[in-house]
Design an enzyme around this catalytic site. Structure first.
Site, PDB file in Angstrom:
ATOM      1  N   THR A  14       0.816  -1.215   0.000  1.00  0.00           N
ATOM      2  CA  THR A  14       0.000   0.000   0.000  1.00  0.00           C
ATOM      3  C   THR A  14       0.852   1.269   0.000  1.00  0.00           C
ATOM      4  O   THR A  14       2.057   1.239   0.278  1.00  0.00           O
ATOM      5  CB  THR A  14      -0.951   0.014   1.212  1.00  0.00           C
ATOM      6  OG1 THR A  14      -0.189   0.038   2.412  1.00  0.00           O
ATOM      7  CG2 THR A  14      -1.872  -1.195   1.201  1.00  0.00           C
ATOM      8  N   ASP A  15       0.199   2.386  -0.298  1.00  0.00           N
ATOM      9  CA  ASP A  15       0.867   3.687  -0.301  1.00  0.00           C
ATOM     10  C   ASP A  15       0.444   4.487   0.934  1.00  0.00           C
ATOM     11  O   ASP A  15      -0.228   3.956   1.824  1.00  0.00           O
ATOM     12  CB  ASP A  15       0.570   4.436  -1.602  1.00  0.00           C
ATOM     13  CG  ASP A  15      -0.910   4.726  -1.814  1.00  0.00           C
ATOM     14  OD1 ASP A  15      -1.717   4.608  -0.857  1.00  0.00           O
ATOM     15  OD2 ASP A  15      -1.284   5.075  -2.950  1.00  0.00           O
ATOM     16  N   ALA A  16       0.803   5.755   0.968  1.00  0.00           N
ATOM     17  CA  ALA A  16       0.498   6.596   2.131  1.00  0.00           C
ATOM     18  C   ALA A  16      -1.003   6.788   2.356  1.00  0.00           C
ATOM     19  O   ALA A  16      -1.436   7.080   3.466  1.00  0.00           O
ATOM     20  CB  ALA A  16       1.175   7.960   1.978  1.00  0.00           C
TER      21      ALA A  16
END
Length: 149
Positions: A14-16
């Site tokens: 996942t990303d931020a």
């Protein structure tokens, strides 16, 4: 459905914003491709290291229909299509709870390692394509029968 591959989204995917980072979906799809090759008795070590021909990706795309989160259990349905004597395409349907949430495509071309000139697909890849296609057709027929019952 064709070749099914199961994957649970991890935090590292996942990303931020907490959703699957766009490039990671292609990594996950490539993982499904590798598993489908191994399931067809193709030795992955030889396939990726000791070949006279290779199958680079010349096109890749992904469409996200809804966000994917850490903990989502994915089923990636891998569908293959031969699109010439020297190339094939893989269509990936990424499914969560029986809903398609993303789609991806990779197009591969067969080239000679030394000359980088296009080559016809070798027999083992044609066999993989036929086997995966027939698995897909069989799964589709089974699905159709289940819907009628």
């Amino acid at each position: 459905m064709a070749f099914p591959y199961y994957y649970t989204v991890r935090f590292q995917d996942t990303d931020a914003a907490g959703v699957v980072y766009f490039a990671n979906i292609l990594r996950i799809c490539h993982e499904a491709y590798e598993v489908s090759l191994a399931a067809s008795s193709i030795n992955l070590k030889s396939f990726f290291t000791n070949q006279s021909v290779v199958f680079p990706i010349v096109h890749a795309s992904a469409d996200f229909l809804r966000p994917l989160y850490c903990g989502d259990n994915l089923m990636i349905s891998l569908l293959v299509e031969k699109i010439g004597l020297d190339k094939f395409e893989i269509i990936y349907e990424i499914i969560v709870d029986e809903v398609i949430v993303a789609k991806a495509i990779t197009r591969h071309v067969c080239i000679d390692v030394s000359s980088r000139i296009k080559q016809e697909l070798p027999d083992y890849m044609n066999n993989w394509l036929k086997r995966t296609t027939s698995d897909a057709e069989g799964a589709q027929r089974r699905k159709s029968r289940e819907e009628v019952m």
